[in-house]
Design an enzyme around this catalytic site. Structure first.
Site, PDB file in Angstrom:
ATOM      1  CE  LYS A 128       1.680  25.789 -18.739  1.00  0.00           C
ATOM      2  NZ  LYS A 128       0.558  25.889 -18.152  1.00  0.00           N
ATOM      3  NE  ARG A 171      -4.026  21.191 -18.203  1.00  0.00           N
ATOM      4  CZ  ARG A 171      -2.514  21.726 -19.775  1.00  0.00           C
ATOM      5  NH1 ARG A 171      -1.850  22.258 -19.566  1.00  0.00           N
ATOM      6  NH2 ARG A 171      -3.910  21.666 -20.930  1.00  0.00           N
TER       7      ARG A 171
HETATM    8  N1  HH2 Z   1      -1.561  25.639 -19.227  1.00  0.00           N
HETATM    9  C1  HH2 Z   1      -2.174  25.645 -20.421  1.00  0.00           C
HETATM   10  C2  HH2 Z   1      -3.423  24.863 -20.590  1.00  0.00           C
HETATM   11  N2  HH2 Z   1      -4.161  24.140 -19.243  1.00  0.00           N
HETATM   12  N3  HH2 Z   1      -4.807  24.339 -17.779  1.00  0.00           N
HETATM   13  C3  HH2 Z   1      -4.136  24.291 -16.020  1.00  0.00           C
HETATM   14  N4  HH2 Z   1      -5.862  23.926 -15.218  1.00  0.00           N
HETATM   15  N5  HH2 Z   1      -3.227  25.032 -15.751  1.00  0.00           N
HETATM   16  C4  HH2 Z   1      -2.594  24.744 -16.503  1.00  0.00           C
HETATM   17  O1  HH2 Z   1      -1.509  25.240 -16.042  1.00  0.00           O
HETATM   18  C5  HH2 Z   1      -2.956  24.919 -17.638  1.00  0.00           C
HETATM   19  C6  HH2 Z   1      -4.167  24.295 -18.403  1.00  0.00           C
HETATM   20  C7  HH2 Z   1      -1.382  25.537 -21.444  1.00  0.00           C
HETATM   21  O2  HH2 Z   1      -0.864  24.155 -21.754  1.00  0.00           O
HETATM   22  P1  HH2 Z   1      -0.685  23.293 -23.253  1.00  0.00           P
HETATM   23  O3  HH2 Z   1      -2.344  22.965 -22.942  1.00  0.00           O
HETATM   24  O4  HH2 Z   1       0.306  22.458 -23.230  1.00  0.00           O
HETATM   25  O5  HH2 Z   1      -0.802  24.638 -24.664  1.00  0.00           O
HETATM   26  P2  HH2 Z   1      -2.062  25.695 -25.465  1.00  0.00           P
HETATM   27  O6  HH2 Z   1      -2.772  25.832 -23.818  1.00  0.00           O
HETATM   28  O7  HH2 Z   1      -1.580  25.913 -25.819  1.00  0.00           O
HETATM   29  O8  HH2 Z   1      -2.665  24.216 -25.251  1.00  0.00           O
END
Ligand code: HH2
Length: 273
Positions: free
Chosen positions: A218, A254
């Site tokens: 992040k 995660r």
């Molecule tokens: N962060 C993201 C998405 N889903 N779910 C939970 N429970 N906790 C988190 O911190 C979280 C999440 C964002 O990260 P990422 O999936 O890599 O990116 P994007 O939302 O752009 O697909």
């Protein structure tokens, strides 16, 4: 559906591997947008020690555009058909219909970044299936959440929100032992807010439910390293954040880089004893 509590199913620390079946996620530039790539990544993550892989078809990065139900299903269903009976899978969605299909196909956990507020049918889908669920804190909505996040005390506000959503989930028939909570790193938070949440994580573990923390890659990690416009952070800093979160009580981390996090957390657990 696995009958164990979250605590028994996911011993501390457990790693959740991120598989974004999206063209526009902040963190991986669409490497798993093709179903074959997502399937291979999920299998590799479990081989590397992930306790579960989190499959998502809609980016929630700051400013991301919403995705239609049809498009989200088109992205995730082929991946779930291939792996959800073979691998431990969670579905990262705010849509009840996507969650329902995923659970039918074998997913065991619903990761809803809206904490059951986004779709009125979601709570019922989770309760009926007896699935695990992750309830995450977010201030605002992805399109605008990073504009001007404001709290009088971020930790007490996140804690009050999670306590309220936990109570709601239990009131609609989701068993408390199936629920985990997440402070939502980067979801309507400044750099300072994100680090304070980890520093004071003990105030959130006091809610009595296992915590999920997603700090991997992040932007706050890139920003403390000196780039005020960073949109991502490096692996080294991601691991440090995951290890300190674990040490302060997080249960599920995660992450995008499973092998490195499993190795680091295994060493951290050996130290903690
Ligand atoms: N962060 C993201 C998405 N889903 N779910 C939970 N429970 N906790 C988190 O911190 C979280 C999440 C964002 O990260 P990422 O999936 O890599 O990116 P994007 O939302 O752009 O697909």
């Amino acid at each position: 559906m696995d009958a164990r509590s979250v605590t028994d199913r996911f011993p501390r620390p457990s790693v959740m591997g991120v598989v974004n079946v999206t063209p526009d996620s902040f963190s991986d530039g669409g490497v798993n947008f093709a179903a074959e790539e997502a399937i291979a990544t999920g299998r590799r993550m479990v081989a590397e020690g992930a306790a579960i892989v989190d499959v998502g078809g809609e980016s929630t990065r700051p400013g991301a555009a919403p995705v239609s139900l049809d498009e989200e299903l088109r992205r995730v269903v082929p991946v779930l058909e291939a792996v959800a009976h073979e691998l431990p899978v969670s579905i990262d969605t705010a849509k009840a219909e996507v969650a329902r299909r995923a659970l039918e196909l074998g997913a065991e956990l619903v990761n809803d970044v809206t904490a059951l507020r986004g779709d009125v049918a979601m709570a019922g889908v989770v309760a009926e299936a007896g699935a695990y669920v992750c309830l995450m804190h977010m201030q605002g909505e992805p399109r605008t959440m990073q504009a001007n996040p404001t709290y009088s005390d971020v930790v007490s506000e996140v804690r009050a929100f999670l306590e309220d959503r936990l109570r709601f989930a239990v009131s609609v028939g989701i068993a408390e032992e199936r629920i985990c909570l997440d402070p939502g790193i980067g979801f309507g938070k400044t750099v300072a807010h994100n680090f304070e949440l980890i520093r004071r994580l003990g105030e959130l573990t006091a809610l009595g439910r296992p915590l999920v923390v997603g700090f991997s890659r992040k932007s706050s990690l890139g920003r403390i390293l000196g780039d005020p416009n960073a949109t991502t952070g490096p692996l080294s800093a991601s691991i440090a954040a995951a290890v300190t979160a674990y040490e302060r009580g997080a249960t599920i981390l995660r992450v995008h880089d499973v092998r490195e996090h499993v190795e680091a957390l295994t060493a951290a657990r050996a130290v903690v004893g």
